[in-house]
Scaffold this active site. Structure first.
Site, PDB file in Angstrom:
ATOM      1  CB  SER A  61      -0.938   0.014   1.209  1.00  0.00           C
ATOM      2  OG  SER A  61      -2.005  -0.849   0.965  1.00  0.00           O
ATOM      3  CE  LYS A  64      -3.847   0.682  -0.851  1.00  0.00           C
ATOM      4  NZ  LYS A  64      -4.538   0.330   0.415  1.00  0.00           N
ATOM      5  CE1 TYR A 188      -4.937  -3.553  -4.434  1.00  0.00           C
ATOM      6  CE2 TYR A 188      -4.013  -1.342  -4.618  1.00  0.00           C
ATOM      7  CZ  TYR A 188      -4.414  -2.421  -3.849  1.00  0.00           C
ATOM      8  OH  TYR A 188      -4.279  -2.352  -2.479  1.00  0.00           O
ATOM      9  CE1 TYR A 240      -3.245   0.651   5.684  1.00  0.00           C
ATOM     10  CE2 TYR A 240      -4.745   1.871   4.273  1.00  0.00           C
ATOM     11  CZ  TYR A 240      -3.655   1.061   4.423  1.00  0.00           C
ATOM     12  OH  TYR A 240      -2.932   0.644   3.314  1.00  0.00           O
ATOM     13  CB  VAL A 258       0.163  -5.742   4.332  1.00  0.00           C
ATOM     14  CG1 VAL A 258      -1.085  -5.079   4.866  1.00  0.00           C
ATOM     15  CG2 VAL A 258       0.100  -5.989   2.836  1.00  0.00           C
TER      16      VAL A 258
HETATM   17  N1  LIG Z   1      -2.302  -2.167   3.433  1.00  0.00           N
HETATM   18  C1  LIG Z   1      -1.748  -2.813   2.409  1.00  0.00           C
HETATM   19  O1  LIG Z   1      -0.546  -2.782   2.189  1.00  0.00           O
HETATM   20  C2  LIG Z   1      -2.673  -3.616   1.535  1.00  0.00           C
HETATM   21  C3  LIG Z   1      -2.112  -3.896   0.168  1.00  0.00           C
HETATM   22  C4  LIG Z   1      -2.542  -5.219  -0.423  1.00  0.00           C
HETATM   23  N2  LIG Z   1      -2.003  -5.390  -1.753  1.00  0.00           N
HETATM   24  C5  LIG Z   1      -4.061  -5.299  -0.471  1.00  0.00           C
HETATM   25  O2  LIG Z   1      -4.618  -4.781  -1.399  1.00  0.00           O
HETATM   26  O3  LIG Z   1      -4.682  -5.860   0.396  1.00  0.00           O
END
Ligand SMILES: NC(=O)CC[C@H](N)C(=O)O
Length: 434
Positions: A61, A64, A188, A240, A258
């Site tokens: 993420s 993002k 994605y 988050y 993550v």
């Molecule tokens: N918080 C994250 O890093 C989530 C990314 C992971 N690729 C997902 O879409 O669940």
């Protein structure tokens, strides 16, 4: 010195083995949970690190905010904001949360918003593979080196992408996503599978801190207004449903991933990255959060803390000599912004007992922004109109075009003693050569 500080910080968190590696992506679940690293990248390109800063892991993420930056650059704010909001959701990153009515995802940091943002990278009509290429190019520009994808993580995550596919089909049902929804999710997840190191992430964060210019390559990756938008959304949504705690405890625009990465970017100062795979219940790196809490308090990085420079902009304020030739000297220092210049205003404009002769000494000022320049010019103009003789001590010419205009007059000198010794400003002192 700085690597030692970082090594010491790592030593303090290493014993914390709480948290779990990401279980819902098998490839991530098997990561070495003991990996631990931290890197600082300054906006002039200097990079410091300790621990595992050259160990590759998937960006997840943390991609993002950078893809959000690309989408804003490629499609413009209106198009992106029409599809993705900027409000913190207060929910988990993979919540199927959409704005009621519009079906618009609340922000680009949660999966719903990130999947939508992914579809907006590059010009309209791109094939999914071309869009992934555009994103890979863009994130490589932020890192200053060509990033590669971890195909096994991509395959592992795609095999278990039920929630992301459900989110994407909800977005499709609202017309937020159009075309081949599954291909968007695949793209994605490819974006999330790009391999980075903590060193790369610190440089990527420093590119944001450096107004969109990569401090290593010197390449402008995205325009400044995009950077401001991205950092703002990172600050409010990047962590988050822990965003509120983060804003109070750490206070740095940030984004977690993550695979255990965590970045922070402070405008004009620094890009920070940490790496430790064990995650807390929010999906944020446990040791990473502890490290950022420590960096923020040790180095005063909290955005709501007044930077030392602004606090001490007015270094000294004294009078040299006595009688009619006495000179009031205000010595400024550091990088002058509005806050620093405003202190000068408060000291001199309308002051009850102000000497006829006033000197603004900029010898210790290394830079000033346009706001500070305009404020100081207005101070000079007002002092002149009130009958004062004003000197500007500016050996490094940090104040461009010091003419206040509108009847204001200032004599520019290179050393304070030129102002102190002046008897007749017209004869004794030279103005800055035209
Ligand atoms: N918080 C994250 O890093 C989530 C990314 C992971 N690729 C997902 O879409 O669940």
């Amino acid at each position: 010195m700085i690597p030692d500080y970082l090594a010491e910080a790592l030593g303090e968190v290493a014993a914390d083995t709480t948290g779990e590696t990401a279980g819902y992506i098998p490839e991530l679940a098997t990561a070495d949970p003991e990996r631990l690293g931290a890197a600082f990248a300054m906006v002039d390109g200097e990079v410091y690190g300790a621990g595992d800063i050259d160990t590759a892991f998937t960006i997840q993420s943390i991609s993002k905010p950078f893809v959000y930056a690309l989408a804003l650059s490629d499609r413009g704010f209106d198009q992106v904001l029409a599809k993705v909001g900027v409000e913190p959701s207060g929910e988990a990153f993979n919540e199927i949360s959409l704005e009621s009515g519009t079906g618009r995802p609340l922000n680009p940091m949660i999966n719903a918003g990130a999947i939508t943002t992914h579809s907006l990278a590059g010009p309209e009509g791109l094939q999914p593979t071309q869009r992934v290429e555009r994103i890979t190019d863009g994130l490589s520009a932020f890192a200053g080196r060509r990033l590669k994808m971890d195909e096994s993580v991509h395959a592992s995550e795609m095999e278990h992408a039920h929630r992301n596919l459900a989110i994407a089909h909800m977005l499709g049902s609202h017309g937020v996503l159009t075309g081949d929804v599954r291909a968007v999710v695949d793209g994605y997840i490819r974006q999330c599978s790009l391999l980075v190191t903590a060193r790369d992430l610190a440089v990527m964060a420093a590119t944001l801190a450096n107004r969109g210019v990569n401090p290593l390559s010197g390449e402008r990756v995205v325009p400044e207004p995009v950077v401001r938008q991205v950092l703002s959304v990172m600050f409010s949504c990047g962590m988050y449903d822990a965003a509120g705690d983060w804003a109070t405890q750490v206070g740095i625009p940030a984004k977690s991933g993550v695979a255990g990465g965590l970045i922070g970017a402070l405008p004009g100062q620094i890009g920070i990255a940490t790496f430790s795979p064990r995650l807390d219940s929010h999906g944020n790196s446990v040791r990473g959060v502890s490290l950022f809490e420590r960096f923020s308090s040790d180095m005063g990085l909290h955005v709501m803390e007044v930077p030392a420079a602004a606090r001490a902009a007015l270094r000294t304020h004294h009078v040299v000599g006595s009688g009619p030739s006495a000179l009031r000297v205000l010595q400024l220092q550091g990088g002058l912004g509005f806050a620093g210049a405003e202190k000068v205003v408060r000291e001199v404009v309308g002051a009850a007992h102000l000497e006829v002769r006033v000197a603004l000494d900029l010898t210790r000022v290394h830079s000033m922004d346009d706001v500070a320049r305009r404020v100081l010019l207005e101070v000079v103009r007002r002092l002149t109109l009130d009958g004062h003789e004003v000197y500007l001590v500016d050996p490094e010419e940090v104040m461009p075009d010091p003419d206040p205009g509108d009847g204001g007059r200032v004599t520019v000198v290179t050393h304070l003693d030129q102002a102190v010794n002046a008897q007749d400003t017209s004869a004794a002192l030279r103005s800055r050569p035209q």
